[in-house]
Enzyme design. Structure first.
Site, PDB file in Angstrom:
ATOM      1  N   HIS A  81       0.822  -1.217   0.000  1.00  0.00           N
ATOM      2  CA  HIS A  81       0.000   0.000   0.000  1.00  0.00           C
ATOM      3  C   HIS A  81       0.855   1.265   0.000  1.00  0.00           C
ATOM      4  O   HIS A  81       0.802   2.084   0.898  1.00  0.00           O
ATOM      5  CB  HIS A  81      -0.967  -0.038   1.189  1.00  0.00           C
ATOM      6  N   HIS A  85       0.978   1.511  -5.727  1.00  0.00           N
ATOM      7  CA  HIS A  85      -0.399   0.992  -5.731  1.00  0.00           C
ATOM      8  C   HIS A  85      -1.366   2.110  -6.120  1.00  0.00           C
ATOM      9  O   HIS A  85      -2.237   1.935  -6.984  1.00  0.00           O
ATOM     10  CB  HIS A  85      -0.742   0.427  -4.351  1.00  0.00           C
ATOM     11  N   ASP A 124      -5.522   5.530  -0.615  1.00  0.00           N
ATOM     12  CA  ASP A 124      -4.803   4.811   0.444  1.00  0.00           C
ATOM     13  C   ASP A 124      -3.736   5.684   1.103  1.00  0.00           C
ATOM     14  O   ASP A 124      -2.768   5.186   1.676  1.00  0.00           O
ATOM     15  CB  ASP A 124      -4.148   3.536  -0.098  1.00  0.00           C
ATOM     16  N   ASP A 235      -9.180  -0.788  -7.428  1.00  0.00           N
ATOM     17  CA  ASP A 235      -8.348  -1.162  -6.276  1.00  0.00           C
ATOM     18  C   ASP A 235      -7.791  -2.581  -6.416  1.00  0.00           C
ATOM     19  O   ASP A 235      -6.707  -2.879  -5.949  1.00  0.00           O
ATOM     20  CB  ASP A 235      -9.179  -1.039  -4.991  1.00  0.00           C
TER      21      ASP A 235
HETATM   22  C1  EP7 Z   1     -10.358  -3.342  -2.015  1.00  0.00           C
HETATM   23  O1  EP7 Z   1      -9.788  -3.138  -0.751  1.00  0.00           O
HETATM   24  C2  EP7 Z   1      -8.687  -3.888  -0.397  1.00  0.00           C
HETATM   25  C3  EP7 Z   1      -8.161  -3.610   0.850  1.00  0.00           C
HETATM   26  C4  EP7 Z   1      -7.052  -4.310   1.277  1.00  0.00           C
HETATM   27  C5  EP7 Z   1      -6.469  -5.263   0.449  1.00  0.00           C
HETATM   28 CL1  EP7 Z   1      -5.045  -6.084   0.982  1.00  0.00          CL
HETATM   29  C6  EP7 Z   1      -7.004  -5.573  -0.802  1.00  0.00           C
HETATM   30  C7  EP7 Z   1      -6.365  -6.554  -1.684  1.00  0.00           C
HETATM   31  N1  EP7 Z   1      -5.701  -6.190  -2.780  1.00  0.00           N
HETATM   32  N2  EP7 Z   1      -5.173  -7.278  -3.331  1.00  0.00           N
HETATM   33  C8  EP7 Z   1      -5.522  -8.351  -2.568  1.00  0.00           C
HETATM   34  C9  EP7 Z   1      -5.198  -9.701  -2.708  1.00  0.00           C
HETATM   35  C10 EP7 Z   1      -4.340 -10.184  -3.835  1.00  0.00           C
HETATM   36  N3  EP7 Z   1      -5.641 -10.589  -1.824  1.00  0.00           N
HETATM   37  C11 EP7 Z   1      -6.422 -10.183  -0.785  1.00  0.00           C
HETATM   38  C12 EP7 Z   1      -6.905 -11.149   0.145  1.00  0.00           C
HETATM   39  C13 EP7 Z   1      -7.738 -10.761   1.189  1.00  0.00           C
HETATM   40  C14 EP7 Z   1      -8.078  -9.418   1.323  1.00  0.00           C
HETATM   41  C15 EP7 Z   1      -8.970  -8.967   2.442  1.00  0.00           C
HETATM   42  O2  EP7 Z   1      -8.960  -7.824   2.797  1.00  0.00           O
HETATM   43  N4  EP7 Z   1      -9.790  -9.903   2.977  1.00  0.00           N
HETATM   44  C16 EP7 Z   1     -10.669  -9.574   4.123  1.00  0.00           C
HETATM   45  C17 EP7 Z   1     -11.973  -8.941   3.640  1.00  0.00           C
HETATM   46  C18 EP7 Z   1     -12.672  -9.885   2.696  1.00  0.00           C
HETATM   47  C19 EP7 Z   1     -12.853  -8.644   4.841  1.00  0.00           C
HETATM   48  C20 EP7 Z   1      -7.595  -8.443   0.446  1.00  0.00           C
HETATM   49  C21 EP7 Z   1      -6.766  -8.815  -0.610  1.00  0.00           C
HETATM   50  N5  EP7 Z   1      -6.274  -7.900  -1.532  1.00  0.00           N
HETATM   51  C22 EP7 Z   1      -8.111  -4.855  -1.235  1.00  0.00           C
HETATM   52 MG    MG Z   2      -7.502   0.874   1.129  1.00  0.00          MG
HETATM   53 ZN    ZN Z   3      -6.008   0.310  -2.306  1.00  0.00          ZN
END
Ligand code: EP7
Ligand code: MG
Ligand code: ZN
Length: 344
Positions: A81, A85, A124, A235
């Site tokens: 982040h 990003h 972010d 995102d």
């Molecule tokens: C759109 O906002 C966000 C915020 C933060 C993050 Cl890190 C991401 C994000 N961006 N790339 C990814 C990848 C490759 N895998 C992820 C696996 C799980 C989660 C997650 O937050 N799971 C818990 C939720 C379902 C309650 C987020 C993931 N993620 C997107």
């Molecule tokens: Mg965010």
């Molecule tokens: Zn983001």
């Protein structure tokens, strides 16, 4: 603050047409981080210009240059982040505006286009590489400020955006009439809050209803739902790129998750499996994330905008690669394969 020479240099840079950055800069498959890092601010300026936003809203180029450099300064350097990003998310918003002709087709108006690109760039700001629940569990200052309304980090990202706009010479919205200024800020706030995945999950049913019934731009609710969907689509856009790029992005996400898990263990709390480097089996977690969150987003985008179908197809292709990885690892008895090693 950003230095005068930095601003002058960026401002003087003839950002010219986006083709200067890559002949495929406007292609869905283009991976914006392939451009060398020091040219990212100029590429952001070029996107604002290419969308006609500089001209339409009377944005002073030096103001836009200062704004972009301040935003870059406003990001920290966690594994995922960080400003790379933010720049990638802004680029995907640019791709959607451009390739889906969202303004030309009157799905969005100019002000929404300006709000979307700006919200993506700022969404972010000042991220620490930890989640909303970690803020509350660790009793962080941000939690004390924002936990009563939820979306702790996203409220902070918006507050940081407002700070930058209020910094001398950085307010790209200063030439907007008061009504447009207020409306733009309201939309940027709503768009940044929409990047809280739990908010996204809570509107999925409404998004599906809108996609099956058809988008009605005359309905304010539909416009706000579209803003949210576009933000989440941007995102998560790393997952829509070629396999090696999306795998590398996932590796950085899990580096952040696992260091949060390490901190939670030091605090005497049990991290969730997704954050625990001892327990996480990444290919399975990635398949879950794609099935539960990413694929439905791009499936909705594909049904609302046929030109977006190839984005959905590439995300499905990436899911098949994770499935192959899961099969290989479980045959090789994944438990003894250090979970982060799956990326090598
Ligand atoms: C759109 O906002 C966000 C915020 C933060 C993050 Cl890190 C991401 C994000 N961006 N790339 C990814 C990848 C490759 N895998 C992820 C696996 C799980 C989660 C997650 O937050 N799971 C818990 C939720 C379902 C309650 C987020 C993931 N993620 C997107
Ligand atoms: Mg965010
Ligand atoms: Zn983001």
């Amino acid at each position: 603050q950003v230095s005068r020479e930095e601003t002058d240099q960026l401002c003087a840079e003839n950002t010219g047409s986006v083709a200067r950055y890559s002949s495929s800069f406007t292609a869905w498959e283009y991976f914006p981080r392939d451009l060398e890092e020091r040219r990212w601010p100029a590429a952001v300026l070029a996107m604002y210009e290419d969308l006609g936003l500089v001209h339409r809203f009377g944005i002073e180029r030096s103001t836009l240059a200062r704004f972009v450099l301040m935003v870059r300064k406003g990001y920290r350097d966690p594994p995922y982040h960080n400003f790379s990003h933010a720049y990638s998310v802004a680029h995907f918003a640019y791709l959607m505006l451009k390739n889906l002709q969202l303004v030309e087709s009157r799905c969005l108006d100019d002000l929404e286009s300006l709000s979307l690109l700006t919200a993506c760039l700022c969404h972010d700001l000042d991220h620490r590489g930890t989640t909303n629940s970690f803020q509350v569990a660790s009793r962080s200052v941000l939690a004390s400020l924002y936990s009563s309304e939820g979306s702790v980090m996203e409220q902070h990202h918006f507050a940081q955006s407002v700070c930058i706009l209020n910094t001398d010479g950085c307010n790209i919205l200063s030439e907007l009439p008061p009504k447009d200024y207020t409306q733009c800020l309201d939309m940027v706030r709503g768009m940044i809050l929409a990047t809280d995945l739990s908010r996204h999950l809570s509107i999925m049913t409404e998004l599906e209803a809108m996609a099956s019934g058809g988008y009605r731009s005359c309905e304010p609710r539909h416009r706000r739902l579209l803003h949210s969907l576009l933000m989440t689509a941007a995102d998560l856009s790393d997952q829509t790129k070629r396999w090696l790029s999306s795998k590398k992005a996932a590796k950085l996400v899990y580096r952040e998750f696992f260091s949060q898990g390490d901190m939670e263990k030091q605090m005497g709390n049990d991290p969730s499996e997704m954050m625990d480097r001892e327990r996480a089996f990444i290919p399975k977690l990635q398949i879950q994330f794609l099935d539960d969150i990413a694929l439905p987003v791009y499936s909705l985008m594909g049904s609302l905008f046929p030109a977006c179908e190839e984005v959905y197809a590439q995300t499905k292709a990436n899911r098949r690669c994770w499935q192959r990885m899961a099969d290989i690892c479980s045959r090789r008895n994944a438990t003894n394969v250090q979970s982060i090693d799956v990326f090598d």
